[in-house]
Design an enzyme around this catalytic site. Structure first.
Site, PDB file in Angstrom:
ATOM      1  N   GLU A 188       0.829  -1.203   0.000  1.00  0.00           N
ATOM      2  CA  GLU A 188       0.000   0.000   0.000  1.00  0.00           C
ATOM      3  C   GLU A 188       0.871   1.265   0.000  1.00  0.00           C
ATOM      4  O   GLU A 188       0.625   2.216   0.746  1.00  0.00           O
ATOM      5  CB  GLU A 188      -0.964  -0.017   1.191  1.00  0.00           C
ATOM      6  CG  GLU A 188      -1.946  -1.181   1.119  1.00  0.00           C
ATOM      7  CD  GLU A 188      -2.810  -1.320   2.364  1.00  0.00           C
ATOM      8  OE1 GLU A 188      -2.361  -0.910   3.453  1.00  0.00           O
ATOM      9  OE2 GLU A 188      -3.921  -1.839   2.246  1.00  0.00           O
ATOM     10  N   GLU A 268      -6.767  -7.952  -0.879  1.00  0.00           N
ATOM     11  CA  GLU A 268      -7.187  -8.040   0.519  1.00  0.00           C
ATOM     12  C   GLU A 268      -8.688  -7.764   0.610  1.00  0.00           C
ATOM     13  O   GLU A 268      -9.108  -6.614   0.635  1.00  0.00           O
ATOM     14  CB  GLU A 268      -6.430  -7.042   1.410  1.00  0.00           C
ATOM     15  CG  GLU A 268      -4.958  -7.332   1.586  1.00  0.00           C
ATOM     16  CD  GLU A 268      -4.286  -6.349   2.536  1.00  0.00           C
ATOM     17  OE1 GLU A 268      -4.965  -5.441   3.058  1.00  0.00           O
ATOM     18  OE2 GLU A 268      -3.060  -6.491   2.750  1.00  0.00           O
TER      19      GLU A 268
END
Length: 653
Positions: A188, A268
């Site tokens: 991320e 995710e």
């Protein structure tokens, strides 16, 4: 390991002699690729979609890896996601640990032998609610280092680590006959302030150098244009992550903005959520998760269920979010497999969704592991921590005019005791303050052994203390876990600014970096104790060690079994069983009340030794002094929110 060629030796009898020849036969080489034309992956030339689940080998004892992996396989998954925490392996510069619970290669072999592929996430930064996002705290010895950037000092440390890790990984790549089909770089990164494309390009070049050009490298970012823009570069396939309540079509449109062709991937899809001390235990309804999973699979997308099993932050490995809020020892995550690996209703509901899209394995699913309530175990006070400094700090203290932080003291986890003397008489209550919020993270204060109270980051910056001039002021500072995501992952621990007594700065510090784990593993010895200086009415007792033991009969079949330990009347501290650091307990704040105790640390052939470091207030002066082993966890105690009305930064999550 697959080979592109096989050598066969053919021998025959001709005219009384033996004639041999070598015949080279080609065998199919494994391939895993992105098919941009058909918007999918291709595995060995065939269209392929993965349905994966996250398991962090660092949060599950090696003893149980096989059990958890097999349950994931029987769920219908065909792959697992796992992070590689850098600080779990390079514990000090150039000191690497890859054995026991840190044997990554064994974990990869187990996945492969079970029939599961692996999507590996080796960082170097991983977040994962893990201490410092997996980065080693010793890297902060370079005080001006810019983490997660092309800063030369940071890249030198990254290269040093990856030059060890990546050669270990290469034999496990799918094209080499192993289970690894792709690797995620960073984590991320688009949510990080640096947005340093040179850094990402450096990682791509480094990974290609060690792993070759065939393996798929990808990025994962929150499903926003800005996040993905700063999170990926040429050479990385961009994927997104999002929760089950988000607009799934809109999230995948963000991926399509950067990858117009190729497979849709949610790296995710959250099956639950993380906890913080002092907040309610997070639960996500099964129906919400299964509906989102059904939608994602209906779109033909690839998906990773984060988490499939959460596990445990044993020892000091938990992370924290900002504004500062530390995660508890349990990383249960309300996942389909519980912290202890138990099957849940969510597990079977997810299995029913998966079977709509692919065959699930036939046969029995490994059952939940039995639990045993061993009952109460009496403890007795061994000694105040301040009376055992020669054992806890055998190398001796460090002296300085002003306090040094943990990194300056080469102390990266746990506790440091800061000691000075009162420069003036404080017979009347006098303010001891951290005016710049310089206690990271929690400090336990005594004067000549008399407990005074607690200073706590962001919450309690000043207390009144009493004592005579030249009395010993001890401040035991606890590192409660480093921030795991965001711009403040480079935070310092300890006393990071000066303290004041009244209007005066305190100076002349003697500091004891405490190696409690090593001392406990050697066995703490009882010393002659000074009389307790705290009264029964006091809200605090001085930090102290308590010990006890219990036997597990060797003649009873199937013992030992997993269990959970409860802390009736205890407040906050750390616990070890047979030298194994189970983690932090804090029932006074919750929501976690019990700690998970895996069976492999218990013994039937010798007494099981318990060591408790109680930091604030033990029950031993007012009622039976026990801990209790129970067969059911308590992770959802009712708590009053100590962070009302604020939002926490928890990564792309």
């Amino acid at each position: 390991m697959a080979s592109s060629e096989t050598v066969c030796c053919i021998c025959a009898l001709f005219f009384g002699g033996i004639f041999c020849t070598l015949i080279w036969t080609a065998t199919a080489k494994h391939t895993f690729q992105i098919d941009y034309e058909n918007n999918c992956f291709k595995k060995d030339g065939e269209s392929f979609r993965y349905i994966s689940g996250s398991i962090h080998y660092s949060r599950v004892p090696r003893y149980y890896w096989k059990d958890r992996i097999l349950k994931m396989y029987m769920l219908g998954l065909n792959a697992v996601h796992t992070y590689v925490p850098w600080n779990f392996h390079e514990v000090m510069p150039k000191k690497f640990v890859f054995d026991g619970d840190r044997d990554l290669e064994h974990f990869l072999q187990l996945a492969n032998s079970t029939g599961l592929l692996v999507i590996l996430r080796p960082g170097p930064f991983i977040d994962a609610e893990w201490d410092m996002g997996g980065l080693p705290a010793w890297i902060l010895k370079k005080s001006n280092v810019v983490l997660r950037s092309s800063d030369p000092d940071y890249l030198a440390a990254v290269d040093q680590w990856m030059n060890v890790l990546l050669p270990k990984i290469r034999p496990f790549l799918y094209n080499n006959g192993g289970p690894i089909i792709s690797l995620q770089l960073e984590d991320e990164y688009g949510s990080y302030f640096a947005c340093d494309y040179d850094y990402l390009r450096h990682l791509v070049k480094l990974f290609r150098y060690h792993l070759g050009d065939e393996v798929i490298l990808f990025s994962t970012d929150a499903s926003s244009i800005h996040a993905v823009k700063c999170g990926t570069v040429d050479g990385l396939y961009a994927t997104v992550d999002f929760g089950p309540t988000e607009n799934i079509t809109a999230c995948f449109e963000v991926q399509r903005h950067f990858e117009p062709k190729g497979p849709l991937v949610n790296s995710e899809l959250y099956t639950g959520w993380l906890d913080h001390w002092g907040e309610k235990h997070q639960v996500v309804a099964t129906s919400i998760v299964t509906k989102a999973l059904d939608t994602v699979l209906g779109l033909g997308a690839n998906v990773n269920l984060y988490m499939l099993i959460g596990g445990t932050d044993f020892g000091y490995w938990n992370g924290a979010n900002t504004p500062y809020a530390a995660q508890p020892t349990s990383y249960d995550y309300d996942a389909p497999l519980s912290e202890a690996g138990d099957l849940t209703d969510k597990y079977f509901a997810i299995r029913d969704v998966i079977r709509k899209y692919k065959k699930v394995p036939y046969g029995p699913i490994p059952p939940s592991v039995p639990k045993f309530a061993y009952g109460p175990v009496p403890l007795k006070k061994l000694s105040a921590l301040s009376e055992m400094l020669d054992v806890m700090c055998p190398s001796g203290p460090v002296k300085s005019v002003y306090p040094l932080n943990f990194v300056q003291l080469n102390q990266y986890f746990g506790f440091v005791l800061y000691r000075t003397s009162l420069p003036k008489d404080c017979s009347n209550p006098t303010s001891l303050s951290s005016p710049l919020n310089g206690v990271h993270d929690r400090a336990y204060i005594t004067v000549d052994g008399v407990p005074q109270g607690v200073l706590e980051r962001d919450k309690m910056l000043s207390i009144n203390i009493t004592g005579k001039a030249k009395a010993t002021l001890d401040i035991l500072v606890e590192n409660q876990g480093r921030i795991s995501v965001g711009r403040y992952i480079n935070e310092c621990k300890g006393l990071i600014t000066n303290l004041t007594l009244g209007k005066d700065f305190l100076t002349g510090w003697t500091m004891y970096p405490l190696d409690i784990d090593e001392a406990v593993s050697r066995g703490l010895k009882e010393k002659s104790r000074k009389p307790s200086m705290s009264s029964r009415s006091s809200a605090f007792t001085a930090p102290a060690f308590y010990i006890g033991s219990f036997d597990i009969p060797s003649g009873i079949p199937d013992l030992p079994q997993d269990t959970f330990i409860n802390f009736p009347g205890w407040t906050k501290g750390q616990i070890w069983i047979n030298g194994f650091n189970l983690g932090r307990y804090w029932p006074a704040r919750g929501p976690q009340i019990t700690l998970y105790v895996p069976r492999h640390i218990l013994s039937t052939s010798a007494p099981n030794n318990i060591t408790v470091l109680e930091l604030e207030k033990s029950p031993c002066d007012v009622k039976p002094c026990v801990v209790e082993f129970v067969d059911t966890p308590v992770l959802n105690a009712t708590v009053s929110n100590i962070f009302p009305g604020r939002k926490l930064l928890a990564g792309g999550h």
